[in-house]
Design a protein around this motif. Structure first.
Motif, short mmCIF file in Angstrom:
data_model
loop_
_atom_site.label_atom_id
_atom_site.label_comp_id
_atom_site.label_asym_id
_atom_site.label_seq_id
_atom_site.Cartn_x
_atom_site.Cartn_y
_atom_site.Cartn_z
N ALA A 247 37.24 41.74 39.92
CA ALA A 247 37.84 41.99 40.98
C ALA A 247 38.64 40.88 41.59
O ALA A 247 39.86 41.31 41.88
N VAL A 248 38.32 39.58 41.50
CA VAL A 248 39.22 38.52 41.71
C VAL A 248 40.65 38.71 40.86
O VAL A 248 41.76 38.33 41.13
N GLY A 249 40.05 38.91 39.34
CA GLY A 249 41.22 39.13 38.56
C GLY A 249 42.11 37.93 38.11
O GLY A 249 41.82 36.62 38.48
N GLY A 250 42.83 38.05 36.91
CA GLY A 250 43.41 36.98 36.39
C GLY A 250 43.01 36.18 35.11
O GLY A 250 43.50 35.26 34.89
N VAL A 251 41.58 36.52 35.17
CA VAL A 251 40.89 35.42 34.07
C VAL A 251 39.97 36.22 33.29
O VAL A 251 39.14 37.13 33.73
N ALA B 210 41.38 28.21 35.67
CA ALA B 210 40.35 28.69 34.58
C ALA B 210 41.04 29.60 33.57
O ALA B 210 41.96 30.22 33.78
N THR B 211 40.62 29.27 32.36
CA THR B 211 41.16 30.06 31.01
C THR B 211 40.07 31.14 31.03
O THR B 211 40.58 32.38 30.62
N ARG B 212 38.77 30.95 31.34
CA ARG B 212 37.82 32.16 31.21
C ARG B 212 36.63 31.58 32.01
O ARG B 212 36.41 30.66 32.35
#
Length: 445
Positions: free
Chosen positions: A391-395, A366-368
């Protein structure tokens, strides 16, 4: 007299919803008995599992119809229109037919409602009544065979009030844990309850714990078990324009290079399962399927909401992945079948689903994220879903109260760059809303 499908749907919505099924079969059986057991008027292929039930049901029905059989198809939930759930000969049931059959069953439904209330039990649920309506509609049509998708679980699902000739299992994983169990084995045990004495059961590839439960149920029921990888298999699948070419080793023969107009390796597996089920139904697994009707049936199969193109320039897809296992299949399919450098996921999830697991599965590609909510009282509010994504984060993650706004922003983002893709996922309800909005906006010529 009832005039249209919408009146029927609104009457059903006044009952306990699909998210709160009752662990019982007696009330459904009681209504069917009062109606003269319409479910006994035609043979049934019943399909249970966690993912792939609807696609496998639709491919199975398409093959049977290509053989000249008049078919009934019962699936859930619907994608856009309520009448999609009950199809006859490949088309959603007409307003006239569903209204007439509703008027026929209603007095008996109300009779059983009264019996239940007198016994201090809850009246018939949405899905229990819908199941009765489907069986009555198929008997009235009449159909030669019905393909019935289990609603939830299997053993106590209202569709199990009928005795199927063929029981089919798509891949089983974690889903509906509150209703079905906290382990794959518990869930598989419930689903394996559709195996009736002496019938044939066909299963897709399963985890060891799920397969053990299916094997145990088949042995106890003295049923014939047909397993992927043993009695049949998907030998090859190759990307083709608009889908894939598959080669399937069936029970009776090998079927080379069948065109399947669906994306994803998992759809090739679903088609192989469907072929084995039809072989089992038509010839007990001993007679090869004829090339022309098989090719026509597989080649014209559709599965709305499964990697469905709803917009072009930029490309917008809808996929019904609603658990981590489904999200894994989506990720694999996007990587193999679509050439995209960046992907925006528009996501909405129902409250009984593993939203964190879905988002964590999607995040590596995913990019966004555009987080929103389906129009359902069971939806996770978009604010809460956004918090889960953060919370999952990174995106990068943005929240939208309205799906339309989430889609418009994602579409604008995709149009501003090269090789960008928008994918709507997380719920079939959300997917249906997105498809309807895209159609209204004319995003697909």
């Amino acid at each position: 007299m009832t005039e249209d499908a919408e009146t029927v749907y609104q009457a059903l919505l006044g009952r306990i919803g699909e998210g709160a099924p009752r662990r019982r079969l007696a009330p459904t059986r009681r209504v069917l008995e009062l109606l003269g057991d319409p479910q006994s008027a035609f043979p049934i292929i019943q399909i249970a599992g966690t993912n792939g039930k609807t696609s496998t049901s639709r491919i199975t029905e398409s093959i049977l119809r290509a053989y000249g059989l008049r078919t009934g198809l019962f699936t859930s939930p619907h994608f856009v229109s309520f009448t999609e759930r009950i199809s006859i000969d490949g088309e959603p049931i007409s307003d006239e037919a569903i209204a007439a059959n509703w008027d026929d069953i209603l007095p008996y439904v109300e009779m059983v409602d009264a019996e239940l209330e007198a016994a201090d039990e809850k009246r018939l649920t949405f899905f229990e009544v819908l199941t009765v309506l489907a069986f009555a509609s198929f008997a009235d049509a009449p159909v030669d065979v019905a393909v019935i998708e289990v609603g939830m679980g299997g053993e106590w699902d209202s569709t199990n009030a009928a005795d199927a000739a063929i029981a089919v299992f798509t891949p089983i994983g974690m889903d509906h844990a509150a209703q079905l169990g906290n382990t794959v084995a518990e869930i598989a045990r419930t689903k394996a309850g559709i195996i009736k004495p002496g019938i044939t059961a066909v299963t897709a590839p399963q985890s060891a714990e799920a397969l053990a439960e299916i094997e145990r149920a088949a042995e106890l029921s003295e049923a014939t078990l047909v397993r992927a990888g043993t009695e049949f298999d998907l030998l090859d699948d190759r990307v083709a324009v608009g889908g894939q070419l598959i080669t399937v080793r069936g029970r009776a023969a090998t079927y080379d290079e069948l065109y399947l107009p669906l994306y994803g390796d998992h759809q090739g597996v679903n088609a192989a399962v469907a072929i084995a089920a039809v072989e089992s139904f038509l010839g007990g697994g001993a007679i090869p399927l004829s090339a022309e009707p098989l090719g026509d049936g597989v080649g014209t199969a559709t599965s709305p909401g499964r990697l469905q193109l709803v917009g072009t320039d930029p490309t917008i897809l809808v996929d019904a992945a609603h658990n981590p296992h489904g999200a894994e299949a989506l990720v694999d399919a996007l990587g193999r079948y679509f050439d995209a450098d960046e992907i925006a996921f528009v996501v909405g999830v129902l409250a009984d689903k593993d939203a964190a697991g879905i988002l964590a599965t999607l995040s590596p590609i995913a990019t966004r994220f555009h987080l929103t909510q389906p129009q359902s009282d069971r939806s996770i509010p978009f604010e809460d879903l956004t918090s889960i994504a953060l919370a999952v984060g990174g995106v990068e993650a943005d929240g939208y109260e309205r799906l339309e706004d989430a889609l418009e922003d994602a579409r604008t983002w995709a149009a501003a760059g090269d090789k960008r893709l928008v994918v709507v996922t997380g719920s079939i309800v959300l997917g249906g809303e997105a498809a309807a909005f895209a159609d209204d906006q004319g995003w697909k010529p």
